[in-house]
Design an enzyme around this catalytic site. Structure first.
Site, PDB file in Angstrom:
ATOM      1  N   ASN A 117       0.814  -1.222   0.000  1.00 46.04           N
ATOM      2  CA  ASN A 117       0.000   0.000   0.000  1.00 46.04           C
ATOM      3  C   ASN A 117       0.845   1.269   0.000  1.00 46.04           C
ATOM      4  OD1 ASN A 117       0.901  -0.203   2.613  1.00 46.04           O
ATOM      5  ND2 ASN A 117      -1.101  -0.613   3.513  1.00 46.04           N
ATOM      6  N   ARG A 256       2.862   6.593  11.985  1.00 42.78           N
ATOM      7  CA  ARG A 256       2.202   6.059  13.175  1.00 42.78           C
ATOM      8  C   ARG A 256       1.975   7.200  14.153  1.00 42.78           C
ATOM      9  NH1 ARG A 256       0.699   2.648  10.484  1.00 42.78           N
ATOM     10  NH2 ARG A 256       1.190   0.433  10.528  1.00 42.78           N
ATOM     11  N   GLN A 285      -5.917   2.954  18.305  1.00 43.43           N
ATOM     12  CA  GLN A 285      -6.979   2.891  17.294  1.00 43.43           C
ATOM     13  C   GLN A 285      -7.962   1.792  17.656  1.00 43.43           C
ATOM     14  OE1 GLN A 285      -4.221   4.546  13.599  1.00 43.43           O
ATOM     15  NE2 GLN A 285      -5.222   2.609  13.362  1.00 43.43           N
ATOM     16  N   HIS A 309      -7.826   6.023  10.076  1.00 44.95           N
ATOM     17  CA  HIS A 309      -6.705   5.340   9.411  1.00 44.95           C
ATOM     18  C   HIS A 309      -7.188   4.613   8.145  1.00 44.95           C
ATOM     19  CE1 HIS A 309      -2.963   2.562  10.141  1.00 44.95           C
ATOM     20  NE2 HIS A 309      -3.009   3.055   8.920  1.00 44.95           N
TER      21      HIS A 309
HETATM   22  P1  NAI Z   1      10.250   1.085   4.589  1.00 44.00           P
HETATM   23  O1  NAI Z   1      10.780   0.021   5.490  1.00 44.00           O
HETATM   24  O2  NAI Z   1      10.356   0.900   3.120  1.00 44.00           O
HETATM   25  O3  NAI Z   1      10.967   2.475   4.937  1.00 44.00           O
HETATM   26  C1  NAI Z   1      11.113   2.956   6.235  1.00 44.00           C
HETATM   27  C2  NAI Z   1      12.290   3.909   6.260  1.00 44.00           C
HETATM   28  O4  NAI Z   1      12.315   4.561   7.528  1.00 44.00           O
HETATM   29  C3  NAI Z   1      13.635   3.198   6.090  1.00 44.00           C
HETATM   30  O5  NAI Z   1      14.391   3.848   5.079  1.00 44.00           O
HETATM   31  C4  NAI Z   1      14.289   3.351   7.463  1.00 44.00           C
HETATM   32  O6  NAI Z   1      15.711   3.413   7.405  1.00 44.00           O
HETATM   33  C5  NAI Z   1      13.672   4.657   7.934  1.00 44.00           C
HETATM   34  N1  NAI Z   1      13.780   4.847   9.372  1.00 44.00           N
HETATM   35  C6  NAI Z   1      13.612   3.943  10.364  1.00 44.00           C
HETATM   36  N2  NAI Z   1      13.841   4.501  11.545  1.00 44.00           N
HETATM   37  C7  NAI Z   1      14.152   5.806  11.327  1.00 44.00           C
HETATM   38  C8  NAI Z   1      14.486   6.883  12.165  1.00 44.00           C
HETATM   39  N3  NAI Z   1      14.618   6.736  13.480  1.00 44.00           N
HETATM   40  N4  NAI Z   1      14.709   8.074  11.575  1.00 44.00           N
HETATM   41  C9  NAI Z   1      14.648   8.236  10.247  1.00 44.00           C
HETATM   42  N5  NAI Z   1      14.357   7.238   9.395  1.00 44.00           N
HETATM   43  C10 NAI Z   1      14.092   6.029   9.941  1.00 44.00           C
HETATM   44  O7  NAI Z   1       8.752   1.310   5.035  1.00 44.00           O
HETATM   45  P2  NAI Z   1       7.544   1.971   4.213  1.00 44.00           P
HETATM   46  O8  NAI Z   1       6.900   0.958   3.360  1.00 44.00           O
HETATM   47  O9  NAI Z   1       8.035   3.222   3.580  1.00 44.00           O
HETATM   48  O10 NAI Z   1       6.522   2.305   5.403  1.00 44.00           O
HETATM   49  C11 NAI Z   1       6.903   3.177   6.458  1.00 44.00           C
HETATM   50  C12 NAI Z   1       5.853   3.173   7.537  1.00 44.00           C
HETATM   51  O11 NAI Z   1       4.672   3.790   7.067  1.00 44.00           O
HETATM   52  C13 NAI Z   1       5.377   1.790   7.996  1.00 44.00           C
HETATM   53  O12 NAI Z   1       6.276   1.184   8.892  1.00 44.00           O
HETATM   54  C14 NAI Z   1       4.061   2.119   8.613  1.00 44.00           C
HETATM   55  O13 NAI Z   1       4.224   2.462   9.973  1.00 44.00           O
HETATM   56  C15 NAI Z   1       3.580   3.330   7.827  1.00 44.00           C
HETATM   57  N6  NAI Z   1       2.458   2.974   6.943  1.00 44.00           N
HETATM   58  C16 NAI Z   1       1.248   3.591   7.136  1.00 44.00           C
HETATM   59  C17 NAI Z   1       0.144   3.236   6.379  1.00 44.00           C
HETATM   60  C18 NAI Z   1      -1.169   3.921   6.544  1.00 44.00           C
HETATM   61  O14 NAI Z   1      -2.186   3.397   6.090  1.00 44.00           O
HETATM   62  N7  NAI Z   1      -1.219   5.087   7.152  1.00 44.00           N
HETATM   63  C19 NAI Z   1       0.231   2.162   5.373  1.00 44.00           C
HETATM   64  C20 NAI Z   1       1.570   1.668   5.166  1.00 44.00           C
HETATM   65  C21 NAI Z   1       2.627   2.029   5.961  1.00 44.00           C
END
Ligand code: NAI
Length: 358
Positions: A117, A256, A285, A309
């Site tokens: 997504n 989040r 939530q 959400h």
């Molecule tokens: P991803 O794993 O591809 O990318 C996450 C990035 O965040 C990575 O590059 C990582 O190095 C970085 N990161 C981790 N800790 C960090 C920190 N302390 N400071 C800076 N950067 C940091 O994940 P993706 O697919 O981009 O998703 C990210 C998040 O988005 C998910 O874990 C989820 O919580 C949220 N999400 C929300 C959705 C919604 O419906 N609102 C749906 C999908 C994801």
């Protein structure tokens, strides 16, 4: 095998719209698939408290399926009860509702449908940035009220062109947001992430990395949060960090809720330190009715773009994460290798670097 799924109740909408696959009613399309193989499939939305369906059946389930939209919170305490649990599958992206350190300790695998997504969320982020910068919500509310006073809206409406826009987290979603921002002619795109983008990827969007978080926030007009929730991001955006933001910056958080201190955000919006806050994620939530983010406003009565959400649960996204969940289950049942990008916790260890530097 006992498979337990915690999904949100879709009500009439789920009966009328079978593509609402992530609901209690439509069960991710898995019932026939599982029952035809003789497995027991239990589905509920009842997830809170010791007497809940979730807590009762986690005791002997082998597979747990949850979504981030109506999270079944699998705490370290509950892990102790889950004697038979082998694998947790997140139908979607973001597995912070599972205590990942406890999963490592108890040798339970955690997988999510990575990428399922990420476009859905990146598009929502674009919408949120635009609706805040252009002061859309109060303008629409004015029309519904029957009023027409252009100056009341225009006094707080800006162009996105020429702004400095930054993402905290430049992974799948963060990078897609950067790509989508390029045609808006920003002054500069910047990112904060402990993992640097590959040189070619950074060059393709012209994004500059800033390694110090205070330095990063002090340079941005717009900040979007796209990092997972873990020990290093919980409460990351608090009163202290907000004081380093540019006065009147806009903040979008679809990652989040618990990455932001809710009261500090509400206070920053009220004082005008933030001009706007938008997103779809909440620290618990469903969000309580009196959650301060529901009605918080900037001094001019706008700046709130909060919704429930749903950014990652468009009908397009549901088709992808339902199919991905089934694939993960199928691999598990047939003892086949899982897609490496889907593994958050392998047996006894973190398989991803995205949930914090360890
Ligand atoms: P991803 O794993 O591809 O990318 C996450 C990035 O965040 C990575 O590059 C990582 O190095 C970085 N990161 C981790 N800790 C960090 C920190 N302390 N400071 C800076 N950067 C940091 O994940 P993706 O697919 O981009 O998703 C990210 C998040 O988005 C998910 O874990 C989820 O919580 C949220 N999400 C929300 C959705 C919604 O419906 N609102 C749906 C999908 C994801």
């Amino acid at each position: 095998m006992k498979v337990l799924a915690i999904l949100y109740r879709g009500g009439a909408a789920a009966k009328e719209e079978p593509r609402l696959l992530g609901t209690l009613e439509n069960e991710l399309g898995l019932r026939q698939y599982l029952e035809s193989q003789g497995h027991e499939f239990l589905v509920s939305d009842d997830k809170e408290g010791a007497n809940s369906f979730f807590e009762k059946h986690i005791a002997d389930a082998e597979v747990l399926i949850t979504t981030p939209f109506h999270p079944g919170y699998l705490t370290a305490e509950l892990f102790k009860k889950a004697k038979n649990l082998k694998i947790c599958i997140t139908a979607g992206v973001g597995s912070d509702h599972i205590d990942l350190n406890a999963a490592v300790e108890h040798q339970v695998q955690v997988l999510e449908v990575s990428g399922s997504n990420v476009v859905s969320v990146a598009e929502h982020v674009m919408m949120n940035i635009l609706l805040l910068v252009r002061n859309f919500v109060p303008a629409h509310e004015m029309i519904e009220r029957g009023d027409w006073q252009v100056s009341d809206i225009a006094r707080n409406a800006f162009d996105l062109e020429g702004k400095v826009i930054g993402t905290i987290g430049a992974g799948r979603i963060g990078y897609r947001v950067l790509q989508r921002l390029v045609p808006f002619n920003p002054k500069e795109l910047v990112y904060y992430d402990y993992a640097a983008l590959p040189e070619q990827a950074a060059k393709a969007v012209g994004a500059r990395r800033i390694e110090d978080l205070k330095d990063f926030v002090s340079q941005c007009d717009v900040i979007t949060v796209n990092a997972p929730l873990h020990e290093g991001t919980r409460n990351l955006i608090n009163a202290e960090l907000l004081s380093h933001f540019k006065k009147g910056a806009w903040l979008v958080n679809t990652a989040r809720g618990a990455i932001c201190d809710k009261d500090a955000v509400a206070a920053a919006l009220k004082s005008g330190q933030l001009r706007g806050y938008a997103g779809d994620v909440w620290d618990v939530q469903p969000a309580p009715r009196d959650h301060v983010w529901r009605k918080m406003k900037n001094p001019l009565g706008g700046g709130n773009g909060m919704v429930p959400h749903y950014s990652g649960t468009t009908l397009d996204a549901q088709a992808r994460y339902a199919a991905g969940t089934k694939q993960i289950l199928d691999n598990y049942l047939k003892n086949k290798d899982q897609e490496p990008g889907n593994i958050i916790i392998g047996i006894g260890k973190y398989a991803t670097k995205a949930y914090g530097q360890r």
